[in-house]
Design an enzyme around this catalytic site. Structure first.
Site, PDB file in Angstrom:
ATOM      1  CB  SER A  45      -0.872  -0.086   1.028  1.00  0.00           C
ATOM      2  OG  SER A  45      -1.830  -0.995   1.146  1.00  0.00           O
ATOM      3  CD  GLU A  46      -0.008   4.093   2.232  1.00  0.00           C
ATOM      4  OE1 GLU A  46      -0.979   4.580   2.027  1.00  0.00           O
ATOM      5  OE2 GLU A  46       0.165   2.708   2.878  1.00  0.00           O
ATOM      6  CB  THR A  47       7.485   1.812  -0.522  1.00  0.00           C
ATOM      7  OG1 THR A  47       6.790   0.709  -0.652  1.00  0.00           O
ATOM      8  CG2 THR A  47       8.710   1.837  -0.185  1.00  0.00           C
ATOM      9  CG  HIS A  76       0.263   1.457   6.944  1.00  0.00           C
ATOM     10  ND1 HIS A  76       0.118   1.690   5.800  1.00  0.00           N
ATOM     11  CD2 HIS A  76       1.301   0.520   7.259  1.00  0.00           C
ATOM     12  CE1 HIS A  76       0.744   0.766   4.936  1.00  0.00           C
ATOM     13  NE2 HIS A  76       1.451   0.211   5.773  1.00  0.00           N
TER      14      HIS A  76
END
Length: 306
Positions: A45-47, A76
């Site tokens: 979802s995210e880095t 998050h």
């Protein structure tokens, strides 16, 4: 060049629960294009890419990418990255400490909570208080989007409405958890209805106790869909829970500190627990905080050539 990275599960204390996150704790030298390609390659979802601060008060600078684009703020990644940095560069002594993280939305205070020398959880305070704008699509259209009947959507006081603490979400309260579990999200309807709108991330909610109003519940169940970010469904959404604080605050009359537990990720087999706190006085909302635990999963290197 070789760049080290770590992966974590965020908003959980169980391995393979929560929301996966990749963090590059020393990202100096990477270009914007490389960061975006790495985020697409990892496909979480995210880095997050950690850089030295550029302000006098900042401790670290974070750049947060989905597989499709960079974000001004995300929950998050902020929670999980702070947990990792607390392990790699712990404060001395090991006592509860607040760091200032530089994100495009502004300075985000994040508190590292220690108990008997062990990092237990991290808690962010939003840099931007919740904002709302735009009217929501009709309940008829939203029912079609979710593959539900219109009577499974709440209306009246808990009608759909969009809020943002740096990333906008359209909140759609449903009548109960059964309706939440029955969602069959339709990307084609989303494309026609919400693509390009201010709030194109869809956060569906259900009260833990259907006999109480959403803001009167201490437990709220959620599911979040964000095709525009390259996220079919998200196991845990801290920025969404932060914005939810604005939705709930507008439906609360009592000043004080209000607390909720948000459960998300069950439909994906990655149960997550997010703690939401809203502080308000007679003048309105004063602070929104989101807290959670994290688990370190793995570490490795990415080779980017010469």
């Amino acid at each position: 060049m070789r760049y080290g990275f770590y992966t974590l599960d965020v908003f959980t204390d169980q391995l393979f629960g929560g929301n996966p996150l990749a963090v590059f704790p020393d990202a100096e030298g990477l270009t914007d294009g490389q960061m975006q390609k790495i985020a697409a390659e990892i496909n979480y979802s995210e880095t997050v890419f950690v850089l030295p601060p550029v302000t006098e008060t900042g401790n670290f600078r974070l750049r947060i990418f989905t597989p499709k684009r960079e974000l001004d703020f995300a929950g998050h990644p902020t929670i999980g990255t702070t947990y990792l940095l607390g392990l790699l560069q712990p404060p001395s002594p090991l006592v509860t400490t607040t760091w200032q993280l530089e994100e495009p939305v502004g300075l985000v205070p994040v508190t590292l909570h220690y108990k008997q020398g062990q990092l237990v959880q991290t808690e962010l305070t939003v840099a931007q208080l919740p904002q709302t704008k735009d009217s929501a699509p009709s309940c008829e259209d939203l029912a079609l989007l979710l593959g539900l009947s219109i009577d499974q959507l709440q209306q009246g006081e808990y009608e759909p409405q969009a809020y943002s603490c740096g990333l906008p979400f359209l909140f759609i309260p449903l009548i109960n958890e059964e309706a939440l579990n029955r969602i069959s999200f339709n990307p084609s309807v989303w494309q026609n209805l919400l693509a390009g709108q201010w709030a194109d991330c869809v956060y569906c909610l259900a009260p833990g106790d259907p006999s109480l109003g959403l803001s009167d519940n201490k437990l709220i169940h959620g599911r979040m869909f964000a095709p525009g970010l390259g996220i079919a469904e998200d196991p845990a959404t801290g920025s969404g829970v932060a914005a939810l604080g604005g939705y709930l605050d507008d439906r609360l009359d009592t000043p004080g500190s209000h607390h909720w537990q948000i459960e998300q990720g069950k439909a994906l087999g990655r149960p997550s627990q997010l703690q939401l706190t809203v502080v308000k006085d007679g003048q309105g909302i004063r602070a929104v905080k989101v807290a959670g635990r994290s688990v370190l999963v793995s570490e490795g290197f990415m080779n980017l050539g010469n």
